[in-house]
Design an enzyme around this catalytic site. Structure first.
Site, PDB file in Angstrom:
ATOM      1  N   PHE A   1      14.865  32.583  34.303  1.00 43.75           N
ATOM      2  CA  PHE A   1      13.926  31.520  33.948  1.00 43.75           C
ATOM      3  C   PHE A   1      13.548  30.631  35.111  1.00 43.75           C
ATOM      4  O   PHE A   1      12.525  29.948  35.084  1.00 43.75           O
ATOM      5  CB  PHE A   1      14.515  30.639  32.833  1.00 43.75           C
TER       6      PHE A   1
ATOM      7  N   LYS B   1      10.437  42.828  32.489  1.00 49.69           N
ATOM      8  CA  LYS B   1      10.888  41.979  31.386  1.00 49.69           C
ATOM      9  C   LYS B   1      11.044  40.557  31.915  1.00 49.69           C
ATOM     10  O   LYS B   1      12.008  40.243  32.601  1.00 49.69           O
ATOM     11  CB  LYS B   1      12.213  42.448  30.793  1.00 49.69           C
TER      12      LYS B   1
ATOM     13  N   GLU C   1      12.643  35.161  28.590  1.00 44.64           N
ATOM     14  CA  GLU C   1      12.118  34.772  27.284  1.00 44.64           C
ATOM     15  C   GLU C   1      11.890  33.265  27.187  1.00 44.64           C
ATOM     16  O   GLU C   1      11.351  32.784  26.194  1.00 44.64           O
ATOM     17  CB  GLU C   1      13.050  35.249  26.157  1.00 44.64           C
ATOM     18  N   LYS C   2      12.269  32.496  28.208  1.00 48.74           N
ATOM     19  CA  LYS C   2      12.029  31.057  28.194  1.00 48.74           C
ATOM     20  C   LYS C   2      10.702  30.665  28.836  1.00 48.74           C
ATOM     21  O   LYS C   2      10.169  29.603  28.571  1.00 48.74           O
ATOM     22  CB  LYS C   2      13.170  30.322  28.897  1.00 48.74           C
TER      23      LYS C   2
ATOM     24  N   SER D   1      22.346  35.453  35.912  1.00 51.07           N
ATOM     25  CA  SER D   1      23.746  35.023  35.889  1.00 51.07           C
ATOM     26  C   SER D   1      24.693  36.175  36.214  1.00 51.07           C
ATOM     27  O   SER D   1      24.349  37.352  36.094  1.00 51.07           O
ATOM     28  CB  SER D   1      24.097  34.464  34.513  1.00 51.07           C
TER      29      SER D   1
ATOM     30  N   CYS E   1      19.166  29.512  42.658  1.00 54.98           N
ATOM     31  CA  CYS E   1      20.363  30.264  43.051  1.00 54.98           C
ATOM     32  C   CYS E   1      20.768  29.942  44.480  1.00 54.98           C
ATOM     33  O   CYS E   1      21.890  30.226  44.881  1.00 54.98           O
ATOM     34  CB  CYS E   1      20.137  31.767  42.884  1.00 54.98           C
TER      35      CYS E   1
ATOM     36  N   GLU F   1      29.348  27.637  38.551  1.00 53.68           N
ATOM     37  CA  GLU F   1      28.004  27.338  39.043  1.00 53.68           C
ATOM     38  C   GLU F   1      27.369  26.362  38.049  1.00 53.68           C
ATOM     39  O   GLU F   1      27.092  26.716  36.904  1.00 53.68           O
ATOM     40  CB  GLU F   1      27.165  28.605  39.148  1.00 53.68           C
TER      41      GLU F   1
END
Length: 563
Positions: free
Chosen positions: A188, A212, A215-216, A265, A320, A420
């Protein structure tokens, strides 16, 4: 609500002009499916060159993190729709791989032009769905655009090797050929940059692609696909599907998909790496990080403070490569006081406000997790120098806002250090020597739990333990005016990307994004030479064109280069 036009694109008449948005591919924290019907616009799949409304009965609300408004709904793509997307990609591959590389490059030239044209629209979409400020959203798009620009030189990047006369009358050459159908699973936090790390390199190498998005916040991916089609990308070369666990597993399991790219993640990344690798796929998996900066006593004071604040709190810490931990060598009090002063001057607001420095975090769940980790640090004995948990933004009282937060006297065994945080939280540590600081950074560990069934490695039937203790290795920086110290740091630090007086050392696309250790799983990194190598396979040809003398007979000896 932002609208984007699709009238200039063939076969897009069925897609209503709308602002699109959807959720995170941080696999373990998916939003619950929505039961609402007919209210917000729905995000389509892209299959075979057409944007098609999903027949799924399950949708996920895409939430504006500053207002809690439902921007759109993203479907959980059905298995039949996923198979149709893979079939379209497979069908398009033979023709696309035989398309001259110069033609593929020209499409990328056109795509980068269109991205520049629509930069502001893309940025507004990202801010609305993801929350980051407009300036940061423009940077998100631009860093992805640089990968598109680099892909415009694929004729050179994909070039093979040739040696004439390796033996008498025999020549050998190698070529880099596309793999086939490839797939990308996106997070996201960079709705434009990460898709642009993936599909431009893959398709310019001659592959076809299944994307893909998160989805957010899926809107940027849809808009980029629209631009790719306008640039001339043929039907089926780029396809988009949506969803969470099921579609991720389908990507890992489908025999027609040859390679999988992932950013997100550690929990999701290790699952994807394990499952897709067990199916014989290539995988590049960029995962979590705990990026450190070492500050020596001789560092430039003002420049270093500005760098720490920008890298620690930019994008609300949802990068990240965010600089989440600083290790001061020697005295730290003067640094801490000025850090608090500069962090307090940052403005937290809705990302669309021109003077906003940082916007909200992605979801209420993310905010709760960040606040819990801050509290765990306080409970474990850290000093809370600046607390941003209770910030309220006028006019956006329901937003997922967290202000800059600074914890000092942090120790390696604290939960806030081991996890994290992925929020606007800067941890301050202290070391008595440069060597001690290096040791702290190199030993930082990340603890996480894995379901045993995720990590069954088929080829050697090894069942790995459920609990892992791995060391991050995404990035690390040093701030100093000593060349000797900088050289020692770059040699001894165990991180894939090193900054010397640079807080976020993300390389430009002619290099590669080289996270390592627990921050990366795979053999070939994203973009640059490694990215081209990931999306291609080597074929070596040895040829002989000479008249052989008659009557020489058959030799069964091992062929050699000796005459």
């Amino acid at each position: 609500m932002l609208q984007f036009s699709i009238q200039r694109v063939k076969k897009l008449q069925a897609l209503r002009p709308q602002m699109l948005a959807f959720g995170s591919s941080r696999f373990s924290t998916a939003t619950e499916p929505s039961s609402r019907h007919g209210q917000p616009p729905r995000v389509p799949n892209l299959i075979g060159g057409a944007f098609i409304d999903s027949k799924s009965s399950s949708f996920i609300d895409v939430i504006n993190p500053a207002t809690q408004e439902v921007v759109s709904q993203v479907p959980l793509t059905t298995n039949e729709e996923f198979k149709a997307a893979v079939h379209a990609a497979k069908k398009a591959f033979p023709s696309w791989r035989n398309t001259p590389v110069t033609t593929r490059q020209r499409i990328m030239f056109k795509l980068q032009q269109l991205i520049r044209r629509d930069m502001d629209k893309l940025a507004m979409n990202i801010t609305t769905e993801q929350g980051k400020t407009l300036k940061d959203a423009q940077g998100d798009v631009f860093r992805g655009l640089e990968v598109v620009e680099h892909s415009c030189g694929m004729g050179t990047l994909q070039m093979g090797e040739y040696v004439s006369n390796v033996s008498s009358g025999i020549d050998t050459y190698s070529v880099r050929e596309p793999l086939g159908v490839c797939a990308g699973i996106c997070p996201f936090n960079f709705p434009a940059m990460i898709p642009l790390w993936m599909f431009p390199v893959a398709v310019t190498c001659g592959n076809t692609f299944i994307l893909k998005p998160s989805e957010k916040d899926p809107g940027a991916s849809i808009m980029l696909a629209e631009l790719a089609i306008e640039a001339g990308l043929p039907d089926g070369v780029l396809n988009i599907v949506h969803g969470t666990n099921d579609v991720v597993n389908a990507i890992c399991d489908d025999d027609n998909i040859r390679a999988v790219s992932f950013v997100g993640s550690n929990t999701a990344g290790m699952h994807i790496y394990s499952r897709a690798s067990a199916k014989g796929k290539r995988v590049q998996s960029n995962m979590g990080a705990k990026n450190h900066a070492i500050v020596l006593a001789d560092a430039s004071f003002d420049a270093t403070l500005n760098a720490l604040v920008a890298a620690g709190f930019g994008a609300a810490g949802q990068r990240c490569m965010a600089l989440s931990t600083v290790v001061f060598v020697g005295e730290s009090k003067s640094w801490e006081d000025k850090l608090v002063e500069r962090a307090q001057s940052l403005k937290v607001d809705c990302g669309t406000k021109p003077d906003a420095d940082l916007g909200p975090v992605i979801s209420k769940q993310a905010k709760e997790r960040i606040c819990n980790l801050i509290q765990s640090g306080v409970s474990d004995g850290a000093r809370l120098l600046l607390d941003g948990r209770n910030i309220v933004v006028p006019g956006y009282e329901h937003g997922n806002f967290i202000g800059p937060t600074i914890l000092a006297d942090v120790k390696p065994d604290m939960e806030c250090y081991k996890e994290e945080i992925f929020g606007p939280v800067l941890l301050c540590m202290q070391a008595n020597s440069f060597e001690e600081a290096l040791d702290i950074v190199n030993k930082n560990k990340y603890f996480f739990f894995l379901n045993r069934s995720w990590f069954f490695v088929a080829w050697n039937k090894l069942l790995i333990q459920s609990f892992f203790s791995l060391r991050y290795g995404n990035g690390a920086s040093i701030f100093t005016t000593s060349g000797a110290a900088a050289r020692k740091f770059q040699t001894e630090i165990e991180a894939g990307q090193v900054g010397i007086n640079v807080p976020i050392p993300v390389p430009l696309p002619f290099f590669s994004f080289t996270g390592s250790k627990a921050s990366f799983a795979g053999d070939l990194n994203f973009y640059g030479k490694a990215g081209v190598n990931f999306y291609t396979q080597i074929k070596t040809v040895t040829q002989q064109w000479k008249d052989l003398p008659s009557g020489t007979g058959v030799s069964l000896a091992m062929p050699t280069s000796q005459k």
